[in-house]
Design an enzyme around this catalytic site. Structure first.
Site, PDB file in Angstrom:
ATOM      1  N   LYS A  45     -21.690 -16.579 -13.411  1.00 31.99           N
ATOM      2  CA  LYS A  45     -20.923 -15.921 -14.474  1.00 31.99           C
ATOM      3  C   LYS A  45     -21.017 -16.730 -15.768  1.00 31.99           C
ATOM      4  O   LYS A  45     -21.194 -16.174 -16.854  1.00 31.99           O
ATOM      5  CB  LYS A  45     -19.453 -15.755 -14.050  1.00 31.99           C
ATOM      6  CG  LYS A  45     -19.262 -14.702 -12.968  1.00 31.99           C
ATOM      7  CD  LYS A  45     -17.854 -14.714 -12.351  1.00 31.99           C
ATOM      8  CE  LYS A  45     -17.775 -13.734 -11.176  1.00 31.99           C
ATOM      9  NZ  LYS A  45     -16.471 -13.736 -10.488  1.00 31.99           N
ATOM     10  N   GLN A  89     -11.149 -17.281 -10.288  1.00 35.34           N
ATOM     11  CA  GLN A  89     -11.954 -16.872  -9.135  1.00 35.34           C
ATOM     12  C   GLN A  89     -11.085 -16.811  -7.871  1.00 35.34           C
ATOM     13  O   GLN A  89     -10.336 -17.726  -7.568  1.00 35.34           O
ATOM     14  CB  GLN A  89     -13.127 -17.841  -8.943  1.00 35.34           C
ATOM     15  CG  GLN A  89     -14.128 -17.434  -7.878  1.00 35.34           C
ATOM     16  CD  GLN A  89     -14.908 -16.162  -8.188  1.00 35.34           C
ATOM     17  OE1 GLN A  89     -15.119 -15.807  -9.344  1.00 35.34           O
ATOM     18  NE2 GLN A  89     -15.343 -15.468  -7.157  1.00 35.34           N
ATOM     19  N   ASP A 112     -10.920  -9.262 -15.275  1.00 33.21           N
ATOM     20  CA  ASP A 112     -11.110  -8.782 -13.910  1.00 33.21           C
ATOM     21  C   ASP A 112     -10.435  -7.423 -13.708  1.00 33.21           C
ATOM     22  O   ASP A 112     -10.712  -6.743 -12.713  1.00 33.21           O
ATOM     23  CB  ASP A 112     -10.478  -9.769 -12.912  1.00 33.21           C
ATOM     24  CG  ASP A 112     -11.480 -10.763 -12.356  1.00 33.21           C
ATOM     25  OD1 ASP A 112     -12.648 -10.383 -12.169  1.00 33.21           O
ATOM     26  OD2 ASP A 112     -11.079 -11.915 -12.096  1.00 33.21           O
TER      27      ASP A 112
END
Ligand code: GUN
Length: 280
Positions: A45, A89, A112
């Protein structure tokens, strides 16, 4: 369905738009603990960010980080104007309340799309920042002109990250959507009816050729490591029956990263107020 090629085009488009923006775009990634798979995902990412002209801010915390410490970092990132997107994460260590951490992220920086405000907007058909994997699947379905209105769609898996949001997005395109899960009876019969099947379970080869309706569009979200190889939730021979199918690797995976970058650009626009965020 070539997710790698489409993801590359999306990334190039994001890079062009980031370059044209007259304010900075920055993505903070937070990794807690030493899960090797998570470490690889976060690294990918970050390098994708750099390539798109998005400034990466990476924070690596030890496995014994407390919830209080993590919430403190999230508060700092919320207040930092250089950080226009925040990604913590998952999974987090067990002692940390994952939902509390997600709720602490400013919804306007929630790239997200996991914050209850953004999840709620999705339920109401007013999508804002969408979870990246489902958003990437929709992009693939659009690219390949898969007809969704009135189609029967089966989503196998009910996670907040993939199953529930993809079901809502398919519903938003007027598909007739069924969500199957570990307690579902006669999955085979449901699968054989599906024009579009999304497998997001995490069990190698659980969708077999015999389960598919001939010509069905099959989206394989699985990433399973079997004897040193990465395989999906859909058996290899399914391609003989499916009309369209996403390979693993090279299907949904690359799209997830591309859509994260797209979300980060969108979040930066919300903060620059060139795009209106529903919460004001
Ligand atoms: N873990 C597995 N998938 C994801 C994702 O899309 N976002 C975050 N933050 N963690 C994940």
């Amino acid at each position: 369905m070539d997710g790698k090629a489409l993801a590359q085009r999306v990334r190039e488009q994001v890079a062009r738009e980031v370059a044209e923006l007259d304010h900075p775009v920055g993505l903070a990634t937070v990794l807690v603990g030493e899960d090797p798979a998570s470490a690889v995902y976060v690294r990918n990412k970050q390098s994708a960010c750099r390539e798109a002209g998005i400034e990466p801010f990476h924070h690596e915390l030890s496995a014994d980080t407390t919830q209080h410490e993590l919430l403190g970092l999230v508060a700092e990132l919320n207040a930092d104007e250089r950080v226009t997107g925040i990604l913590v994460q998952l999974p987090l260590p067990e002692v940390i309340d994952e939902d509390a951490v997600i709720r602490a992220i400013d919804p306007v920086k929630d790239v997200d799309g996991f914050h209850p405000a953004n999840a709620g907007f999705l339920v109401q058909g007013r999508p804002t920042l969408l979870p990246a994997t489902p958003a990437g699947i929709m992009e693939l379905l659009r690219e390949y002109k898969v007809s969704l209105s009135g189609a029967r769609a089966l989503v196998i898996g009910r996670s907040n990250i993939v199953g529930k949001p993809i079901a809502l997005l398919l519903l938003g395109e007027s598909a007739t959507v069924t969500i199957a899960h570990s307690r579902t009876r006669d999955l085979e019969a449901l699968a054989r009816e599906a024009d579009v099947l999304v497998a997001a379970v995490g069990r190698a080869g659980m969708v077999t050729q015999e389960m598919l309706k001939p010509g069905a569009t099959v989206i394989d979200v699985g990433i399973n490591r079997v004897e040193g190889r990465v395989v999906g939730d859909v058996a290899e021979d399914a391609r003989e029956v499916a009309g369209l199918l996403t390979p693993v690797p090279g299907g949904v995976g690359p799209m997830t990263i591309a859509m994260l970058l797209k979300n980060t650009l969108q979040a930066a626009r919300y903060q620059a107020r060139t795009l209106a965020f529903p919460l004001g």
